[in-house]
Design a protein around this motif. Structure first.
Motif, PDB file in Angstrom:
ATOM      1  N   TYR A  92      -5.819  15.228  -2.537  1.00  0.00           N
ATOM      2  CA  TYR A  92      -4.981  14.858  -3.678  1.00  0.00           C
ATOM      3  C   TYR A  92      -3.621  15.546  -3.683  1.00  0.00           C
ATOM      4  N   SER A  93      -3.424  16.553  -2.827  1.00  0.00           N
ATOM      5  CA  SER A  93      -2.129  17.238  -2.815  1.00  0.00           C
ATOM      6  C   SER A  93      -1.262  16.880  -1.620  1.00  0.00           C
ATOM      7  N   VAL A  94      -1.856  16.375  -0.544  1.00  0.00           N
ATOM      8  CA  VAL A  94      -1.098  16.092   0.671  1.00  0.00           C
ATOM      9  C   VAL A  94      -1.111  14.625   1.023  1.00  0.00           C
ATOM     10  N   VAL A  95      -2.300  13.988   0.988  1.00  0.00           N
ATOM     11  CA  VAL A  95      -2.427  12.614   1.478  1.00  0.00           C
ATOM     12  C   VAL A  95      -1.640  11.602   0.628  1.00  0.00           C
ATOM     13  N   PRO A  96      -1.739  11.594  -0.713  1.00  0.00           N
ATOM     14  CA  PRO A  96      -0.975  10.610  -1.492  1.00  0.00           C
ATOM     15  C   PRO A  96       0.538  10.650  -1.252  1.00  0.00           C
ATOM     16  N   PRO A  97       1.181  11.840  -1.235  1.00  0.00           N
ATOM     17  CA  PRO A  97       2.624  11.844  -0.941  1.00  0.00           C
ATOM     18  C   PRO A  97       2.950  11.299   0.439  1.00  0.00           C
ATOM     19  N   ILE A  98       2.097  11.617   1.431  1.00  0.00           N
ATOM     20  CA  ILE A  98       2.335  11.086   2.780  1.00  0.00           C
ATOM     21  C   ILE A  98       2.197   9.563   2.797  1.00  0.00           C
ATOM     22  N   MET A  99       1.180   9.051   2.081  1.00  0.00           N
ATOM     23  CA  MET A  99       0.991   7.607   2.011  1.00  0.00           C
ATOM     24  C   MET A  99       2.157   6.922   1.293  1.00  0.00           C
ATOM     25  N   ASN A 100       2.680   7.581   0.256  1.00  0.00           N
ATOM     26  CA  ASN A 100       3.854   7.021  -0.434  1.00  0.00           C
ATOM     27  C   ASN A 100       5.031   6.890   0.518  1.00  0.00           C
ATOM     28  N   LYS A 139       1.381 -12.018   0.221  1.00  0.00           N
ATOM     29  CA  LYS A 139       2.542 -11.190  -0.109  1.00  0.00           C
ATOM     30  C   LYS A 139       2.270 -10.338  -1.343  1.00  0.00           C
ATOM     31  N   ALA A 140       1.638 -10.937  -2.356  1.00  0.00           N
ATOM     32  CA  ALA A 140       1.333 -10.202  -3.584  1.00  0.00           C
ATOM     33  C   ALA A 140       0.320  -9.086  -3.313  1.00  0.00           C
ATOM     34  N   ILE A 141      -0.707  -9.401  -2.495  1.00  0.00           N
ATOM     35  CA  ILE A 141      -1.723  -8.396  -2.179  1.00  0.00           C
ATOM     36  C   ILE A 141      -1.127  -7.242  -1.388  1.00  0.00           C
ATOM     37  N   SER A 142      -0.279  -7.569  -0.407  1.00  0.00           N
ATOM     38  CA  SER A 142       0.330  -6.518   0.426  1.00  0.00           C
ATOM     39  C   SER A 142       1.262  -5.628  -0.387  1.00  0.00           C
ATOM     40  N   THR A 143       1.792  -6.162  -1.485  1.00  0.00           N
ATOM     41  CA  THR A 143       2.658  -5.365  -2.365  1.00  0.00           C
ATOM     42  C   THR A 143       1.846  -4.399  -3.220  1.00  0.00           C
ATOM     43  N   CYS A 144       0.664  -4.828  -3.650  1.00  0.00           N
ATOM     44  CA  CYS A 144      -0.114  -4.066  -4.631  1.00  0.00           C
ATOM     45  C   CYS A 144      -1.163  -3.145  -4.024  1.00  0.00           C
ATOM     46  N   LEU A 145      -1.781  -3.561  -2.928  1.00  0.00           N
ATOM     47  CA  LEU A 145      -2.934  -2.827  -2.413  1.00  0.00           C
ATOM     48  C   LEU A 145      -2.620  -1.382  -2.014  1.00  0.00           C
ATOM     49  N   PRO A 146      -1.537  -1.103  -1.284  1.00  0.00           N
ATOM     50  CA  PRO A 146      -1.250   0.299  -0.931  1.00  0.00           C
ATOM     51  C   PRO A 146      -1.084   1.192  -2.160  1.00  0.00           C
ATOM     52  N   HIS A 147      -0.405   0.667  -3.163  1.00  0.00           N
ATOM     53  CA  HIS A 147      -0.207   1.431  -4.397  1.00  0.00           C
ATOM     54  C   HIS A 147      -1.537   1.713  -5.078  1.00  0.00           C
ATOM     55  N   LEU A 148      -2.417   0.732  -5.122  1.00  0.00           N
ATOM     56  CA  LEU A 148      -3.715   0.899  -5.770  1.00  0.00           C
ATOM     57  C   LEU A 148      -4.575   1.910  -5.014  1.00  0.00           C
ATOM     58  N   ILE A 149      -4.487   1.931  -3.685  1.00  0.00           N
ATOM     59  CA  ILE A 149      -5.239   2.898  -2.878  1.00  0.00           C
ATOM     60  C   ILE A 149      -4.774   4.315  -3.190  1.00  0.00           C
ATOM     61  N   VAL A 150      -3.451   4.516  -3.259  1.00  0.00           N
ATOM     62  CA  VAL A 150      -2.896   5.843  -3.556  1.00  0.00           C
ATOM     63  C   VAL A 150      -3.338   6.306  -4.939  1.00  0.00           C
ATOM     64  N   VAL A 151      -3.268   5.408  -5.915  1.00  0.00           N
ATOM     65  CA  VAL A 151      -3.661   5.764  -7.286  1.00  0.00           C
ATOM     66  C   VAL A 151      -5.133   6.154  -7.340  1.00  0.00           C
ATOM     67  N   SER A 152      -5.991   5.366  -6.696  1.00  0.00           N
ATOM     68  CA  SER A 152      -7.430   5.637  -6.718  1.00  0.00           C
ATOM     69  C   SER A 152      -7.741   6.981  -6.067  1.00  0.00           C
ATOM     70  N   LEU A 153      -7.128   7.246  -4.922  1.00  0.00           N
ATOM     71  CA  LEU A 153      -7.346   8.513  -4.231  1.00  0.00           C
ATOM     72  C   LEU A 153      -6.858   9.679  -5.077  1.00  0.00           C
ATOM     73  N   PHE A 154      -5.699   9.511  -5.665  1.00  0.00           N
ATOM     74  CA  PHE A 154      -5.078  10.547  -6.488  1.00  0.00           C
ATOM     75  C   PHE A 154      -5.957  10.897  -7.683  1.00  0.00           C
ATOM     76  N   VAL A 155      -6.421   9.878  -8.390  1.00  0.00           N
ATOM     77  CA  VAL A 155      -7.180  10.097  -9.625  1.00  0.00           C
ATOM     78  C   VAL A 155      -8.591  10.604  -9.335  1.00  0.00           C
ATOM     79  N   CYS A 156      -9.265   9.992  -8.376  1.00  0.00           N
ATOM     80  CA  CYS A 156     -10.665  10.364  -8.096  1.00  0.00           C
ATOM     81  C   CYS A 156     -10.771  11.807  -7.614  1.00  0.00           C
ATOM     82  N   THR A 157      -9.914  12.191  -6.658  1.00  0.00           N
ATOM     83  CA  THR A 157      -9.989  13.552  -6.131  1.00  0.00           C
ATOM     84  C   THR A 157      -9.499  14.574  -7.152  1.00  0.00           C
ATOM     85  N   GLY A 158      -8.424  14.233  -7.873  1.00  0.00           N
ATOM     86  CA  GLY A 158      -7.912  15.156  -8.889  1.00  0.00           C
ATOM     87  C   GLY A 158      -8.902  15.369 -10.021  1.00  0.00           C
TER      88      GLY A 158
END
Length: 219
Positions: free
Chosen positions: A211-219, A169-188
């Motif tokens: 970094y402009s389309v995928v993170p908002p869609i994932m959110n 439960k803890a992993i499923s709560t955190c992992l999607p957020h961490l993926i979005v952050v990593s994608l956002f920061v690395c590409t930006g």
């Protein structure tokens, strides 16, 4: 609202241009795109940082959650993210659009992006905008480091959770957020820190979408 705004001021214009078989944007439209894109980018990253702190409190300091994440604290953190977005976008606009553009009028991107606009300037003061980009890149990386530290504490705590269901439960709560952050920061970071001499048109288009389309869609 942030994620919709993030996409609304870039993708629809590109779609209209494709449908009408045109490649034009007005000067005022370009200013609006830069302002709103930087604004929503800064606010979105601010909220991603707040979300990491929220997950840290709920998993590592669960007994203190009500006192740490009360209504007042949430309002203050949200307001700080919105105010930071206004400050970032206003500062970039004040620097980029006082420059003299004489290097052509073709932006190799599907929206008005600051690194692409800097390639068109012939003003010596463009280094001021480069300095602003470097400052905010360092600030973003610092926020990213804080997020990683928070997740380091979170994963350490998760390893001590006795039940496998609780860990999942803890992993499923955190992992999607961490993926979005990593994608956002690395590409930006790739887009804004990459030297202008490195020209990769196809790669820039793909990274811009990442970094402009995928993170908002994932959110």
């Amino acid at each position: 609202m942030i994620d919709l705004g993030f996409i609304f001021f870039t993708v629809p214009k590109s779609m209209v241009n494709s449908l009408l078989n045109t490649r034009s944007i007005s000067y005022s439209g370009c200013i609006a795109q830069v302002f709103l894109f930087i604004f929503f980018t800064a606010v979105d990253f601010g909220f991603l940082t707040i979300m990491a702190y929220d997950r840290y409190i709920v998993i590592c300091k669960s007994l203190h959650y009500e006192s740490r994440m009360n209504r007042r604290a949430c309002i203050e953190m949200a307001a700080s993210a919105w105010i930071s977005g206004i400050f970032c976008s206003a500062l970039h606009i004040g620097k980029i659009f006082v420059l003299i553009f004489c290097g052509g009028n073709i932006v190799d991107q599907f929206f008005c992006e600051i690194p692409q606009l800097l390639k068109l300037t012939c003003s010596d003061s463009y280094l001021n905008e480069v300095g602003v980009i470097a400052f905010f890149a360092c600030l973003s990386i610092s926020c990213f480091v804080l997020i990683i530290v928070s997740y380091g504490q979170i994963f350490t705590t998760m390893l001590r959770i006795p039940s496998e269901r609780g860990q999942h439960k803890a992993i499923s709560t955190c992992l999607p957020h961490l993926i979005v952050v990593s994608l956002f920061v690395c590409t930006g970071t790739f887009t804004y820190v990459k030297p202008p001499s490195i020209y990769l048109s196809g790669v820039d288009l793909v990274v811009g979408a990442l970094y402009s389309v995928v993170p908002p869609i994932m959110n």
